[in-house]
Write an enzyme that holds these catalytic residues in place. Structure first.
Site, PDB file in Angstrom:
ATOM      1  N   HIS A   1       0.829  -1.209   0.000  1.00 42.87           N
ATOM      2  CA  HIS A   1       0.000   0.000   0.000  1.00 42.87           C
ATOM      3  C   HIS A   1       0.868   1.266   0.000  1.00 42.87           C
ATOM      4  O   HIS A   1       1.817   1.360   0.776  1.00 42.87           O
ATOM      5  CB  HIS A   1      -0.903  -0.006   1.246  1.00 42.87           C
ATOM      6  CG  HIS A   1      -1.730   1.230   1.393  1.00 42.87           C
ATOM      7  ND1 HIS A   1      -1.878   1.896   2.593  1.00 42.87           N
ATOM      8  CD2 HIS A   1      -2.452   1.924   0.479  1.00 42.87           C
ATOM      9  CE1 HIS A   1      -2.672   2.947   2.410  1.00 42.87           C
ATOM     10  NE2 HIS A   1      -3.033   2.985   1.140  1.00 42.87           N
TER      11      HIS A   1
HETATM   12 CA    CA Z   1       0.398  -0.368  -4.301  1.00 42.53          CA
END
Ligand code: CA
Ligand code: ZLS
Ligand code: ZN
Length: 394
Positions: A180
């Site tokens: 992320h």
């Molecule tokens: Ca990513």
């Protein structure tokens, strides 16, 4: 003969300083800056340097880094070294240093070099000297304004986007690293001038950094600035080329249409490939590259900044970023690796000898993960982002 067909009229700039290559995080650390040397060797081996403007980048200055990072963090980053770090135990923990982000020799030089390359790339785009700018040494999306995190010490992406916001009302950030893009999301959490879109493996209990759920969309109230402008596509193990490509085109296409950014930044972390030492996905090089090609095809006359990121199986990282450099300049490369590149042996793979006498550019080896995706689950992810986009206006 060198594999270059005909250029498509995009001006591409390449930003690099070979001094980054020689830095070491430590013998067992998965982040290996020499993967950049391997990438550069392939790029040069194919002759791609003749199809772009190659810039020798300069280190970012402390003042430039301070546009995002705090003085206290930069003071520490500049002062600590492997010999004196025992004297700085409290600061070391507070600023995020440890096994993931070790204190190593030449750390300041390393971080200012990759930061400087992204800043130079952004400026080259903003002055219209290039349509597409590439920095494979950048893309270090976890760094916070006051802390190192996940192998990232300074956030070159945030610095580059800040530079682009001087010239454009809206900048779109797209992140295909398997992790992320939390540092970039957090930096622009409270503004609707930057839309952040990350595709990643999501399992908060076990997979780093644990953030980036589908409901993590920005500040809580619709009237808060930045609400709905964080977009996350949480994925599970083993997603394949077709599933990822379909998802990526539908979501990214819709986001570009809705947000209508003036410029786009694409983080191309190569740890979303199958066979990556830390990754969980099953993407092949051509599917990873198809994301770059898709974004390029939707840019029209918007500047595009292409950055590196993760990638822990160096021979596959080099293949991918070479292929994607070719996509940027519009060259078609032959599949057999150039015969005369240094370190050609590095591309032979783990089982040297049998079969791989003529290593291919577009093929990767390595263990694949069981695919945990269902068509219904993937459709829900698309629906979810499309619903959120009703609040996003260009
Ligand atoms: Ca990513
Ligand atoms: O996105 O999972 C973690 C954090 C820990 C487990 C690992 N230990 C060392 C620290 C605590 C919870 N960290 C991740 C970070 C992944 C960063 C990805 C960066 C990016 O690709 C952008 C560039 C993690 N995964 C794997 C490791 N750390 C890791 C594996 C092996 C080692 C060797 C060196 C160091 C300690 C032993 C290390 C880290
Ligand atoms: Zn990553």
């Amino acid at each position: 003969r060198n594999g270059i067909e005909k250029p498509q009229g995009y001006k591409v700039s390449f930003h690099y300083n070979a001094d980054v290559e020689s830095h070491h995080f430590g013998k067992t650390h998965p982040m290996k800056p020499w993967r950049l040397m391997l990438s550069k060797q392939l790029i040069v081996g194919y002759g791609l340097q003749y199809a772009m403007e190659c810039y020798q980048s300069l280190p970012a200055t402390r003042q430039e880094l301070a546009r995002f990072h705090t003085d206290r963090y930069l003071d520490f980053l500049g002062i600590v070294n492997p010999l004196n770090m025992e004297d700085w135990k409290a600061e070391r923990d507070r600023f995020g240093f440890g096994d993931d982000c070790p204190v190593f020799d030449g750390m300041w030089d390393y971080v200012s070099l990759y930061g400087g390359a992204s800043l130079q790339a952004a400026r080259t785009l903003m002055s219209h000297e290039a349509d597409i700018a590439i920095n494979w040494s950048g893309g270090l999306h976890h760094a916070k304004k006051s802390a190192a995190s996940g192998f990232c010490y300074v956030n070159d992406i945030v610095l580059a986007i800040q530079e682009m916001l001087r010239h454009h009302a809206r900048v779109l950030y797209v992140d295909i690293d398997v992790h992320h893009g939390d540092g970039v999301e957090q930096a622009f959490w409270s503004t609707d001038r930057v839309c952040t879109l990350s595709y990643h493996k999501y399992d908060p209990e076990v997979f780093f950094p644990g953030t980036g759920g589908a409901d993590e969309t920005g500040p809580p109230h619709s009237r808060d600035e930045g609400a709905h402008h964080a977009l996350n596509v949480p994925l599970d193990d083993g997603i394949d080329d077709e599933q990822y490509g379909d998802l990526f085109r539908r979501i990214t296409g819709a986001v570009i249409d809705a947000f209508d950014p003036g410029a786009i930044v694409l983080q191309c972390g190569a740890d979303s490939l199958g066979g990556d030492r830390l990754g969980r996905f099953n993407l092949n090089i051509k599917a990873h590259g198809a994301c770059v090609a898709f974004v390029k095809s939707r840019c029209h006359d918007r500047p595009l900044l292409i950055l590196g990121g993760g990638g822990y199986t160096p021979r596959n990282v080099a293949r991918t970023w070479c292929h994607e450099t070719a996509l940027a300049v519009g060259a078609e490369l032959r599949g057999t690796l150039p015969a005369h590149i240094p370190y050609r042996q590095a591309f032979m793979g783990e089982d040297n000898g049998a079969g791989l006498l003529y290593p291919e550019l577009h093929n990767i080896e390595g263990k694949r993960h069981q695919n945990r995706h269902s068509p219904a689950g993937l459709a829900r992810l698309v629906e979810n982002v499309l619903t959120q986009l009703r609040y996003v206006r260009g």
